[in-house]
Write a protein that holds these residues in place. Structure first.
Motif, PDB file in Angstrom:
ATOM      1  N   VAL A 141      15.767  -6.096  51.532  1.00  0.00           N
ATOM      2  CA  VAL A 141      15.732  -4.665  51.218  1.00  0.00           C
ATOM      3  C   VAL A 141      14.314  -4.160  51.385  1.00  0.00           C
ATOM      4  N   ILE A 142      14.182  -2.988  52.013  1.00  0.00           N
ATOM      5  CA  ILE A 142      12.913  -2.266  51.991  1.00  0.00           C
ATOM      6  C   ILE A 142      13.158  -0.914  51.329  1.00  0.00           C
ATOM      7  N   LEU A 143      12.210  -0.493  50.519  1.00  0.00           N
ATOM      8  CA  LEU A 143      12.292   0.787  49.825  1.00  0.00           C
ATOM      9  C   LEU A 143      11.550   1.843  50.633  1.00  0.00           C
ATOM     10  N   ASP A 144      12.158   2.995  50.769  1.00  0.00           N
ATOM     11  CA  ASP A 144      11.617   4.093  51.569  1.00  0.00           C
ATOM     12  C   ASP A 144      11.434   5.309  50.681  1.00  0.00           C
ATOM     13  N   ASP A 188       8.080   1.266  52.474  1.00  0.00           N
ATOM     14  CA  ASP A 188       7.888   2.280  53.510  1.00  0.00           C
ATOM     15  C   ASP A 188       7.293   3.490  52.797  1.00  0.00           C
ATOM     16  N   LEU A 189       5.983   3.701  52.965  1.00  0.00           N
ATOM     17  CA  LEU A 189       5.205   4.520  52.034  1.00  0.00           C
ATOM     18  C   LEU A 189       5.644   5.978  51.953  1.00  0.00           C
ATOM     19  N   HIS A 190       5.922   6.602  53.074  1.00  0.00           N
ATOM     20  CA  HIS A 190       6.347   8.010  53.070  1.00  0.00           C
ATOM     21  C   HIS A 190       7.079   8.292  54.359  1.00  0.00           C
ATOM     22  N   ASN A 191       8.223   8.934  54.231  1.00  0.00           N
ATOM     23  CA  ASN A 191       9.082   9.185  55.371  1.00  0.00           C
ATOM     24  C   ASN A 191       8.619  10.384  56.187  1.00  0.00           C
ATOM     25  N   GLU A 192       8.423  10.156  57.489  1.00  0.00           N
ATOM     26  CA  GLU A 192       8.195  11.201  58.486  1.00  0.00           C
ATOM     27  C   GLU A 192       7.097  12.198  58.137  1.00  0.00           C
ATOM     28  N   PRO A 193       5.869  11.744  57.899  1.00  0.00           N
ATOM     29  CA  PRO A 193       4.764  12.696  57.781  1.00  0.00           C
ATOM     30  C   PRO A 193       4.634  13.477  59.090  1.00  0.00           C
ATOM     31  N   HIS A 194       4.303  14.751  58.973  1.00  0.00           N
ATOM     32  CA  HIS A 194       4.246  15.569  60.183  1.00  0.00           C
ATOM     33  C   HIS A 194       3.367  16.796  59.954  1.00  0.00           C
ATOM     34  N   ILE A 233       3.576  -3.639  53.755  1.00  0.00           N
ATOM     35  CA  ILE A 233       3.221  -2.219  53.652  1.00  0.00           C
ATOM     36  C   ILE A 233       3.584  -1.568  54.978  1.00  0.00           C
ATOM     37  N   ILE A 234       4.574  -0.685  54.941  1.00  0.00           N
ATOM     38  CA  ILE A 234       5.137  -0.092  56.147  1.00  0.00           C
ATOM     39  C   ILE A 234       4.610   1.327  56.286  1.00  0.00           C
ATOM     40  N   VAL A 235       3.938   1.596  57.397  1.00  0.00           N
ATOM     41  CA  VAL A 235       3.251   2.873  57.614  1.00  0.00           C
ATOM     42  C   VAL A 235       3.842   3.554  58.842  1.00  0.00           C
ATOM     43  N   LEU A 272       0.577  -5.623  57.016  1.00  0.00           N
ATOM     44  CA  LEU A 272       0.765  -4.316  57.653  1.00  0.00           C
ATOM     45  C   LEU A 272       1.896  -4.348  58.672  1.00  0.00           C
ATOM     46  N   VAL A 273       2.804  -3.384  58.546  1.00  0.00           N
ATOM     47  CA  VAL A 273       3.838  -3.130  59.548  1.00  0.00           C
ATOM     48  C   VAL A 273       3.797  -1.637  59.859  1.00  0.00           C
ATOM     49  N   TYR A 274       3.691  -1.296  61.133  1.00  0.00           N
ATOM     50  CA  TYR A 274       3.808   0.103  61.537  1.00  0.00           C
ATOM     51  C   TYR A 274       5.281   0.445  61.748  1.00  0.00           C
TER      52      TYR A 274
END
Length: 507
Positions: A141-144, A188-194, A233-235, A272-274
């Protein structure tokens, strides 16, 4: 409930509007491996150094005003997790909002006749249940962090109601909650920064602490690793990065071109994972879908936005969201080519398909609208690339018993008139135990002096260790160790161990 997505970057370049949880048994499977994961160059590896790969699915809802997974109004959660595993998905990406963690954010739209063990639980406690079931089936599981509040996604990682300090403190609390439970492998630190029209919103490498997503990801990522050094840490990327070549703009969260000049710097670089998001033309008519060379133009585009990080062995890339309705004739071509680009086997690019849910307004789901049958056309594109969890089973598998535990008593030290001991209680049942309390009996004449690891008290010959406020839940498969000092005889030790109303097996 539809999930709306307003995509950025029109052809002209304008932006479109739009610590007690330990020792959970880790799976030993071709795709999920053993223990926690790390990066070795662009390859994810397990605790033994063996290559692993996420081939997963998104199950959304906890980020919405339901404050829990969608579909629980019609199906049992264990059945759905089992069906995911049976289809070959080895990872679940779980979106949530900070608002879900607020007191008073009560999960709703749950059929409790089908999910009786979810009655009265908070949103995070229901996530605990899904985590336990995923772990039982060999999944990860990864948390988003999908949104600050239940209303909408945000271009920045913070809002006035949910500032950066809250974003980081919530991540630290979640990192502590699942510390020691290798079913949950990352954040997954923050979804879809834009960005947004007018030059505000997120940027990459601009150096403005209020806008530079890369700097914010470093702050949050390092804070999380300070609490739980085992997590990935998913960025995600942003949408537009100037000065990186054409095109400068892509999907929200999909542009990692800036990471070449401005890489994310973590205290543990191997964590680190992008992550990039990628969608079909039925979601938004990006200009590259109308290129006369389509689809031959797509691999070069993907290299530009994110694939170079894998090809140059810089870091793993997770395709955290990609999906389609298959409504446009180009959509199937896009999905086929994207999966070929991602590659097969454990060396391929990691992915979590959007979505399990049929009620995603942009893409639909792997499930049909009945929340039970499978969209075989979509599944057929993905199946050759899936690495199933070993022993994942199917939806008919019976759950483990709801209440079971083991106890281990160890005499650490003794002296004339007193002793020190440790009691380790493990929740071997299929459900998490909320506001847990463990009890055991000591011989006549033993008097507690103090204890730690819980709130420890004594009544007669019974010592009680109650859950501390900072860790009230004992997850399925998790353990707690409680130490205490007492006056009196150290022999014959302790007996009659219980977790709640359940008698524990002594080990």
């Amino acid at each position: 409930m539809k999930r709306s997505r307003t995509m950025s970057c029109l052809i002209a370049g304008a932006v479109a509007l739009a610590t007690l949880v330990v020792a959970s048994p880790a799976a030993s499977a071709a795709g999920t491996g053993t223990g926690y994961w790390s990066a070795r160059g662009a390859q994810l590896v397990d605790a033994t150094g063996a290559p692993v790969r996420m081939t997963g699915i998104n199950w959304f809802g906890s980020e919405t005003a339901n404050f829990t997974f969608h579909g629980l109004w019609t199906r049992n959660y264990r059945d759905m997790v089992g069906q995911m595993a049976q289809l070959g998905y080895n990872t679940i990406r779980v979106p949530y909002s900070n608002q879900m963690l607020d007191a008073g954010s009560t999960p709703n739209s749950i059929d409790l006749a089908k999910n009786p063990d979810l009655a009265g639980l908070s949103g995070i406690q229901i996530i605990d249940k899904v985590v336990a079931e995923a772990g039982r089936r060999g999944m990860r599981v990864i948390l988003d962090r999908h949104r600050p509040d239940a209303g909408a996604q945000s271009p920045l990682w913070y809002t006035s109601a949910y500032p950066e300090s809250r974003w980081i403190s919530d991540w630290k609390a979640l990192a502590a909650r699942y510390k020691g439970n290798p079913t949950v492998i990352g954040a997954d630190l923050h979804n879809e920064p834009h960005s947004v029209q007018g030059g505000s919103g997120s940027c990459w490498g601009c150096g403005d602490n209020a806008r530079d997503w890369r700097l914010a990801a470093e702050r949050a990522g390092n804070a999380i690793l300070g609490v739980n050094p085992d997590w990935l840490i998913i960025v995600e990327g942003v949408d537009c990065v100037t000065g990186t070549g054409t095109p400068e703009c892509g999907w929200w969260g999909g542009n990692l071109a800036g990471a070449k000049q401005f890489p994310v710097r973590l205290s543990k670089p191997e964590k680190l994972v992008y992550s990039a998001h990628e969608y079909a033309t039925s979601v938004f008519a990006q200009p590259w879908f109308s290129d006369p060379t389509y689809p031959a133009n797509m691999p070069g585009l993907w290299d530009h936005f994110f694939g170079y990080l894998e090809k140059e062995n810089t870091a793993p890339v997770l395709l955290g969201e990609f999906g389609t309705t298959l409504a446009d004739s180009r959509d199937g071509v896009w999905l086929r080519e994207l999966m070929k680009y991602a590659g097969t086997g454990t060396s391929g690019m990691d992915f979590t398909y959007w979505s399990w849910n049929p009620n995603s307004g942009d893409t639909g789901g792997i499930l049909n609208d009945d929340w039970t049958t499978v969209n075989t056309a979509k599944q057929a594109y993905l199946t050759p690339y899936l690495i199933p969890p070993v022993g994942g089973g199917g939806p008919s598998d019976p759950p483990p018993p709801p209440g079971a535990c083991t106890a281990n008593y160890h005499l650490d030290n003794s002296w004339n008139g007193g002793f020190q001991a440790t009691v380790k209680i493990t929740n071997t049942g299929g459900d998490a135990v909320s506001n847990w309390a463990a009890r055991w009996t000591v011989p006549s004449g033993v008097q507690l002096v103090n204890g730690w690891g819980a709130t420890v008290s004594q009544t007669g010959q019974t010592i009680t260790a109650a859950a501390p406020s900072w860790s009230p839940t004992l997850a399925s498969g998790a353990s707690v160790s409680v130490g205490f000092v007492a006056n009196g005889p150290s022999s014959p030790g302790a007996s009659a161990f219980r977790l709640g109303s359940t008698d524990c097996t002594v080990t």
